[in-house]
Enzyme design. Structure first.
Site, PDB file in Angstrom:
ATOM      1  N   PHE A 132      29.036 -16.256  58.802  1.00 35.96           N
ATOM      2  CA  PHE A 132      28.382 -15.823  57.569  1.00 35.96           C
ATOM      3  C   PHE A 132      28.726 -14.354  57.364  1.00 35.96           C
ATOM      4  CE2 PHE A 132      25.146 -13.914  54.939  1.00 35.96           C
ATOM      5  CZ  PHE A 132      25.100 -14.798  53.877  1.00 35.96           C
TER       6      PHE A 132
ATOM      7  N   ASP B 232      32.359  -7.729  62.406  1.00 35.07           N
ATOM      8  CA  ASP B 232      31.292  -7.697  61.410  1.00 35.07           C
ATOM      9  C   ASP B 232      29.971  -7.484  62.154  1.00 35.07           C
ATOM     10  OD1 ASP B 232      29.241  -8.203  59.643  1.00 35.07           O
ATOM     11  OD2 ASP B 232      30.198  -9.921  58.693  1.00 35.07           O
TER      12      ASP B 232
ATOM     13  N   LYS C 263      23.298  -3.381  56.101  1.00 40.38           N
ATOM     14  CA  LYS C 263      21.881  -3.638  56.357  1.00 40.38           C
ATOM     15  C   LYS C 263      21.151  -2.412  56.910  1.00 40.38           C
ATOM     16  CE  LYS C 263      22.184  -8.664  56.564  1.00 40.38           C
ATOM     17  NZ  LYS C 263      21.707  -8.864  55.182  1.00 40.38           N
TER      18      LYS C 263
END
Length: 414
Positions: A154, A239, A268
């Site tokens: 994801f 990531d 984030k």
């Protein structure tokens, strides 16, 4: 709190929560399926809904809130910058940009930073970076650059990113898809090595797969990826949008295997839960491939984002939050091991203050358990039917963590 209690319906016979959710359903596109709670205030690890009920936030914005809600240092940094300048666009320099890039690069042990806004933008930037590096530096023939990715990934929801997703919900009805990606099983070094060829410019991976259920790869996997990419002249792009910036007990999840990738993709928690901040961080050789006008963002690297990001970097530099995640993470996983041993869970995965829990079918779906926990004052989120994820803020107290785990135990045993 001045909101009407849930036991006191409004003039139309509905509670404040019911009215807010009905309006959201009427005017907001249904691209999410939130739990039926409407949050109005938040501090630290606790949130308060429009009825005045309080909950422990055990999701922390999928790691965007590593430092909790409204951390005083981050709020102060944002307020101070709000009174000076918030946006210039990249048409002009501003006085927070250089320092933000320099200090984030130093935190990562890298040389250059390309700031963006959201995690998906950062992943798109990493894809473009790898391809341009492949053409300009590696010498891959034009239009043939390939990136190897992992099944179950994801990385975001843009058209290009979902083109290499294996999640039918993310992909269905959004084609045609972007070519140039080869998907291999996560954790399988043999398959990964076989997929790398002369046109491969990068291997893009999550060191721990979050949306897939907090999947930790087999020991030695990340070190093996680093070895293969180094030997074959391929970029290792990590990531770390969810796994990085303290979540696993280290600044980066790659550190658990002593691995330094060629490229970090961050987001984030980099914005402290205050503003969207993301970045691609790498060497001068890699990020130096860009020329003015080839890539950018009006808001990317804006003064407000840089001010908050600078404070995040300063907080991480102390090592306090990483140490706290490691210590409380050990406690969390010891408690979860007890639930596993008693048959209340079928599997537990994770690292630091991050865990994926598989629920036995007879005890309900992940959604049902999440909804039950909500009634007990704990907020979590489900994924892939049988799994719930725990990712509390790194500032959570041990007492609040135990209080939440007691309610998880009671929910599963009910």
């Amino acid at each position: 709190m001045t909101q009407r209690s849930s036991s006191t319906p409004g003039p139309e016979g509905r509670t404040a929560t019911e009215r807010q959710i009905a309006e959201a359903e009427a005017y907001g596109a249904h691209n999410y399926h939130p739990l039926p709670v409407v949050i109005a205030e938040a501090r630290g690890a606790w949130v308060t809904d429009v009825e005045g009920r309080r909950y422990v936030d055990m999701l922390a914005g999928y790691s965007a809130l590593n430092f909790g809600h409204a951390h005083p240092r981050l709020v102060a940094a944002a307020k101070a910058q709000l009174e000076r300048v918030t946006l210039t666009s990249r048409a002009f320099h501003h006085d927070r940009f250089a320092r933000f890039c320099a200090e984030l690069a130093a935190l990562c042990g890298m040389e250059m930073v390309l700031p963006m806004n959201t995690g998906a933008e950062a992943v798109e930037t990493a894809v473009k970076t790898a391809r341009k590096w492949g053409y300009r530096v590696k010498g891959v023939p034009d239009g043939q650059a390939k990136i190897v990715v992992a099944a179950g990934n994801f990385h975001g929801r843009t058209t290009t990113i979902i083109s290499f997703s294996t999640d039918p919900e993310a992909r269905a009805d959004f084609g045609p898809y972007t070519p140039g990606f080869e998907i291999v099983p996560y954790g399988d070094l043999t398959a990964l090595e076989a997929a790398v060829d002369d046109t491969t410019v990068a291997v893009l991976l999550e060191p721990i797969q979050g949306e897939a259920g907090v999947l930790v790869p087999p020991p030695g996997y990340l070190a093996g990826v680093r070895r293969i990419t180094a030997e074959r002249g391929v970029l290792f792009v990590a990531d770390e949008i969810q796994s990085g910036l303290g979540r696993t007990g280290r600044t980066f999840a790659c550190e658990h295997e002593g691995v330094v990738p060629d490229v970090y993709v961050l987001g984030k928690a980099l914005g402290g839960g205050v503003v969207p901040v993301s970045a691609v961080v790498s060497s001068r050789e890699v990020l130096g491939v860009f020329r003015p006008g080839e890539h950018g963002s009006t808001f990317g690297g804006n003064p407000l984002a840089c001010a908050v990001g600078l404070e995040v970097v300063a907080m991480l530099r102390s090592g306090e939050y990483q140490a706290r995640a490691a210590e409380l993470g050990d406690h969390l996983h010891a408690e979860l091991a007890g639930l596993l041993g008693s048959g209340l869970l079928t599997q537990v995965r994770g690292r630091g203050l991050w865990a994926g829990l598989d629920i036995p079918p007879e005890r309900g779906t992940g959604r049902e358990v999440s909804e039950d926990l909500m009634t007990r004052g704990v907020l979590v989120k489900d994924t892939h039917t049988e799994t719930i994820r725990l990712a509390p803020p790194l500032v959570i107290s041990k007492d609040d963590l135990d209080w939440s785990l007691d309610r998880l135990r009671a929910s599963l045993a009910a």
